[in-house]
Design a protein around this motif. Structure first.
Motif, mmCIF file in Angstrom:
data_model
loop_
_atom_site.group_PDB
_atom_site.id
_atom_site.type_symbol
_atom_site.label_atom_id
_atom_site.label_comp_id
_atom_site.label_asym_id
_atom_site.label_seq_id
_atom_site.Cartn_x
_atom_site.Cartn_y
_atom_site.Cartn_z
ATOM 1 N N LEU A 121 1.595 -0.277 0.907
ATOM 2 C CA LEU A 121 0.453 0.271 0.044
ATOM 3 C C LEU A 121 -0.276 -0.891 -0.508
ATOM 4 O O LEU A 121 0.576 -1.752 -1.332
ATOM 5 C CB LEU A 121 0.869 1.294 -0.710
ATOM 6 C CG LEU A 121 1.625 2.563 -0.168
ATOM 7 C CD1 LEU A 121 2.216 3.455 -1.243
ATOM 8 C CD2 LEU A 121 0.868 3.183 0.773
ATOM 9 N N VAL A 126 -0.304 2.090 -7.089
ATOM 10 C CA VAL A 126 1.031 1.451 -7.303
ATOM 11 C C VAL A 126 1.225 0.857 -8.652
ATOM 12 O O VAL A 126 2.224 1.036 -9.335
ATOM 13 C CB VAL A 126 1.372 0.545 -6.175
ATOM 14 C CG1 VAL A 126 2.756 -0.127 -6.470
ATOM 15 C CG2 VAL A 126 1.525 1.505 -4.851
ATOM 16 N N ARG A 127 0.133 0.119 -8.915
ATOM 17 C CA ARG A 127 0.158 -0.855 -10.247
ATOM 18 C C ARG A 127 0.154 0.056 -11.476
ATOM 19 O O ARG A 127 0.703 -0.060 -12.365
ATOM 20 C CB ARG A 127 -0.987 -1.737 -10.025
ATOM 21 C CG ARG A 127 -0.465 -3.200 -10.647
ATOM 22 C CD ARG A 127 -0.909 -3.376 -12.201
ATOM 23 N NE ARG A 127 -2.269 -2.984 -12.844
ATOM 24 C CZ ARG A 127 -2.121 -2.391 -13.885
ATOM 25 N NH1 ARG A 127 -1.027 -1.965 -14.399
ATOM 26 N NH2 ARG A 127 -3.312 -2.189 -14.626
ATOM 27 N N SER A 177 3.263 3.859 -10.040
ATOM 28 C CA SER A 177 4.410 3.280 -9.448
ATOM 29 C C SER A 177 4.608 3.309 -7.752
ATOM 30 O O SER A 177 3.779 4.411 -7.297
ATOM 31 C CB SER A 177 5.724 4.040 -9.871
ATOM 32 O OG SER A 177 5.858 5.158 -9.377
ATOM 33 N N LEU A 178 5.326 2.897 -7.138
ATOM 34 C CA LEU A 178 5.460 2.854 -5.840
ATOM 35 C C LEU A 178 5.889 4.122 -5.529
ATOM 36 O O LEU A 178 5.506 4.928 -4.525
ATOM 37 C CB LEU A 178 6.203 1.840 -5.167
ATOM 38 C CG LEU A 178 6.640 1.986 -3.568
ATOM 39 C CD1 LEU A 178 5.570 1.959 -2.629
ATOM 40 C CD2 LEU A 178 7.737 0.928 -3.147
ATOM 41 N N GLU A 179 6.776 4.849 -5.937
ATOM 42 C CA GLU A 179 7.304 6.067 -5.647
ATOM 43 C C GLU A 179 6.280 7.164 -5.880
ATOM 44 O O GLU A 179 6.238 7.972 -5.190
ATOM 45 C CB GLU A 179 8.433 6.123 -6.468
ATOM 46 C CG GLU A 179 9.631 5.510 -6.447
ATOM 47 C CD GLU A 179 9.551 4.103 -6.849
ATOM 48 O OE1 GLU A 179 8.876 3.984 -7.928
ATOM 49 O OE2 GLU A 179 10.262 3.298 -6.309
ATOM 50 N N LYS A 224 3.519 6.803 -2.974
ATOM 51 C CA LYS A 224 4.293 7.299 -1.755
ATOM 52 C C LYS A 224 4.319 8.678 -1.767
ATOM 53 O O LYS A 224 4.235 9.199 -0.738
ATOM 54 C CB LYS A 224 5.585 6.460 -1.654
ATOM 55 C CG LYS A 224 6.163 6.914 -0.340
ATOM 56 C CD LYS A 224 7.623 6.084 -0.339
ATOM 57 C CE LYS A 224 8.447 6.382 0.665
ATOM 58 N NZ LYS A 224 9.757 5.563 0.831
ATOM 59 N N VAL A 229 6.314 4.089 4.754
ATOM 60 C CA VAL A 229 6.204 3.124 3.839
ATOM 61 C C VAL A 229 7.102 2.256 3.554
ATOM 62 O O VAL A 229 8.469 2.880 3.176
ATOM 63 C CB VAL A 229 5.448 3.937 2.344
ATOM 64 C CG1 VAL A 229 5.377 2.844 1.133
ATOM 65 C CG2 VAL A 229 4.408 4.631 2.775
ATOM 66 N N GLY A 288 7.162 -0.655 1.296
ATOM 67 C CA GLY A 288 6.778 -1.234 0.010
ATOM 68 C C GLY A 288 5.098 -1.362 -0.227
ATOM 69 O O GLY A 288 4.615 -0.437 0.141
ATOM 70 N N ALA A 289 4.854 -1.969 -1.223
ATOM 71 C CA ALA A 289 3.449 -2.238 -1.842
ATOM 72 C C ALA A 289 3.322 -3.714 -1.953
ATOM 73 O O ALA A 289 4.147 -4.625 -2.201
ATOM 74 C CB ALA A 289 3.573 -1.382 -3.140
ATOM 75 N N ASP A 348 4.320 -5.838 -6.682
ATOM 76 C CA ASP A 348 5.773 -5.713 -6.974
ATOM 77 C C ASP A 348 6.136 -6.525 -8.371
ATOM 78 O O ASP A 348 5.895 -7.577 -8.387
ATOM 79 C CB ASP A 348 6.404 -6.462 -6.038
ATOM 80 C CG ASP A 348 8.162 -6.380 -6.221
ATOM 81 O OD1 ASP A 348 8.651 -6.190 -7.381
ATOM 82 O OD2 ASP A 348 8.860 -6.679 -5.082
ATOM 83 N N ASP A 402 1.119 -10.974 -0.053
ATOM 84 C CA ASP A 402 2.398 -10.237 0.437
ATOM 85 C C ASP A 402 2.599 -10.469 1.916
ATOM 86 O O ASP A 402 3.855 -10.550 2.307
ATOM 87 C CB ASP A 402 2.089 -8.546 0.384
ATOM 88 C CG ASP A 402 3.191 -7.502 0.699
ATOM 89 O OD1 ASP A 402 3.963 -7.431 -0.239
ATOM 90 O OD2 ASP A 402 3.262 -7.407 2.002
#
Length: 173
Positions: free
Chosen positions: A69, A74-75, A78-80, A83, A94, A96-97, A100, A121
């Motif tokens: 992602l 995400v920023r 959150s990633l969770e 997602k 998915v 990751g992003a 981090d 990334d």
């Protein structure tokens, strides 16, 4: 050292990645956050993630392609959280992003153009093959600009030309 390759079942196997933004890709770009309405869209007749099923269909014949992602969701959350907005089939891809917080501070990340966020990334994750789908083409390094499939804010993945470009990239994998 953190293992970034999502292919736990195939140690050292190829990592094929689709870097995916949300706003202007999986839905119309006019998305806002407010304390009273939460995340919402201001474009009448559109809904969040309305074009995500198109990505699911495009990736379906390519189970080895994973998703990283590259969205500000995400920023901001959150990633969770980001997602969880996707269908189960896309969630399963998915790995990751680009953001981090163990690697980059939020402010530093926010000051980077999207293309540089993705490139950093790529350098960290080292995918065998990769491409990105994004409506933001500012700041993409010249050496990887050909990996970007640029979408229009108001069309995203619904654009037949974008779908054709994704199919062409996937066929080359």
């Amino acid at each position: 050292m953190q293992q970034l390759n999502g292919h736990e079942g195939v140690p050292g196997g190829p990592l094929w990645v689709c870097y995916c933004d949300f706003d202007g890709v999986t839905h119309f770009d006019s998305v806002y956050v407010s304390s009273s309405r939460g995340i919402h869209m201001t474009a009448h007749g559109h809904e969040l993630f309305e074009w995500a099923p198109i990505l699911e269909r495009l990736l379906q014949p390519f189970p080895e392609v994973e998703i990283v992602l590259s969205t500000s969701w995400v920023r901001a959350r959150s990633l969770e959280f980001a997602k969880a907005q996707l269908s189960p089939a896309l969630q399963a891809r998915v790995v990751g992003a680009t953001f981090d917080n163990r690697v980059t501070q939020k402010l530093d990340f926010d000051l980077m153009p999207r293309g540089l966020q993705v490139w950093r990334d790529v350098e960290r994750r080292k995918p065998t093959r990769w491409f990105a789908i994004d409506n933001d083409d500012r700041g993409w390094p010249a050496w990887c600009r050909d990996r970007l499939i640029k979408t229009e804010d108001h069309l995203g993945l619904s654009d037949i030309g974008v779908q054709k470009a994704i199919r062409k990239v996937l066929a080359s994998f």
